[in-house]
Design a protein around this motif. Structure first.
Motif, short mmCIF file in Angstrom:
data_model
loop_
_atom_site.label_atom_id
_atom_site.label_comp_id
_atom_site.label_asym_id
_atom_site.label_seq_id
_atom_site.Cartn_x
_atom_site.Cartn_y
_atom_site.Cartn_z
N UNK A 27 -3.40 -6.16 1.92
CA UNK A 27 -2.86 -6.81 0.73
C UNK A 27 -2.69 -8.31 0.98
N UNK B 101 3.84 -6.79 7.42
CA UNK B 101 3.46 -8.13 7.02
C UNK B 101 3.18 -9.03 8.22
N UNK C 230 -5.61 -0.16 4.41
CA UNK C 230 -5.24 -0.95 3.24
C UNK C 230 -4.78 -2.33 3.66
N UNK D 268 1.54 11.14 4.28
CA UNK D 268 1.74 12.32 3.44
C UNK D 268 2.73 12.00 2.33
N UNK D 269 2.38 12.33 1.11
CA UNK D 269 3.26 12.04 -0.02
C UNK D 269 3.00 10.69 -0.64
N UNK D 270 2.08 9.94 -0.05
CA UNK D 270 1.72 8.65 -0.64
C UNK D 270 2.57 7.48 -0.20
N UNK D 271 3.50 7.72 0.72
CA UNK D 271 4.33 6.60 1.19
C UNK D 271 3.48 5.56 1.89
N UNK D 272 3.68 4.31 1.53
CA UNK D 272 2.93 3.25 2.18
C UNK D 272 3.89 2.17 2.62
N UNK D 273 4.25 2.20 3.87
CA UNK D 273 5.11 1.18 4.44
C UNK D 273 4.21 0.03 4.87
N UNK D 274 4.41 -1.12 4.28
CA UNK D 274 3.53 -2.26 4.55
C UNK D 274 4.08 -3.10 5.69
N UNK E 127 -5.67 -6.43 -3.35
CA UNK E 127 -5.52 -5.33 -2.41
C UNK E 127 -6.88 -4.70 -2.14
N UNK F 70 -7.91 -3.94 -6.59
CA UNK F 70 -7.04 -4.48 -7.62
C UNK F 70 -6.85 -5.97 -7.40
#
Lengths: 113, 116
Positions: free
Chosen positions: B33, B107, B31, B99-105, B48, B56
């Motif tokens: 952004x 930068x 991913x 797992x669980x959809x956590x997305x630590x971005x 994104x 999006x």
């Protein structure tokens, strides 16, 4: 548009004191994250708290989350001059696949010797 | 360095010119952004990608802005016919789904654009 607001907008403390910043948001979330940004630089991820968690610790950082009030707080204990930066909360939306982060307006923290 | 890198770090351009920024994400992140940040504000989401697909786009992304991510690796953000209001820091971030959809971005350092 910004998801929410941080409070206070600016905070000045002396080294060794604790700093508390608050964040409010508007919509349901998957998780909430805190980032630090030094002047004119990129953002550094600090901590992530999920919507089903109430409190999380990482080193000198303590984050709380109250989903009923749509608010979070970040506590930095025993602050250091190097903690001087802007701090932003960011929310990930409550969707099947959390995608974009929506940031607040930030708290500028100044830690003096 | 295995972090997110952005190029250039600074860009000064005359109004009406086109500019292009590049972002190289962390290699295993699917991913990517783009955000824009003006002075005293938090970053605002622009667009994104998941792999090469642009999933999006914000309403902030006018038709003068275009982003691409060919082959799902690096990305470019182009601004055509720049305006003074485009002056801002443009931030790129990358993440991977846990797992669980956590997305630590994570930068990059950003590209600071000044339109004169």
């Amino acid at each position: 548009s910004q998801q929410g607001e941080e409070d206070p907008q600016a905070l000045s403390i002396q080294e060794g004191e604790n700093a508390t910043m608050n964040c409010s948001y508007k919509t349901s979330i998957n998780n909430l994250q805190w980032y630090r940004q030094n002047s004119g630089r990129g953002l550094v991820h600090l901590i992530l708290i999920r919507s089903n968690e109430r409190e999380k610790h990482s080193g000198r950082l303590r984050v709380t989350l109250d989903t009923s009030k749509k608010s979070s707080s970040l506590l930095i204990t025993a602050s250091r001059a190097a903690d001087t930066a802007s701090y932003f909360c960011a929310t990930a939306p409550y969707t099947g696949t959390a995608s974009k982060l929506t940031f607040g307006t930030g708290t500028r923290l100044q830690v003096t010797l | 360095d295995t972090g997110v890198s952005q190029d250039p770090r600074h860009k000064i351009t005359k109004r009406g010119q086109n500019v292009t920024f590049r972002c190289d994400p962390i290699s295993e992140h699917n991913r990517l952004y783009w955000y824009r940040q003006t002075l005293g504000q938090g970053p605002e989401f622009l667009t994104y990608f998941q792999n090469e697909a642009q999933l999006e786009k914000s309403r902030l992304l006018s038709d003068r802005f275009s982003a691409e991510r060919p082959k799902g690796s690096f990305s470019t953000l182009e601004i055509q016919r720049t305006e003074q209001g485009d002056s801002a820091m443009y931030l790129c971030a990358s993440s991977t789904v846990r797992t669980g959809g956590d997305t630590e971005a994570f930068f990059g350092q950003g590209t600071r654009l000044t339109v004169v």
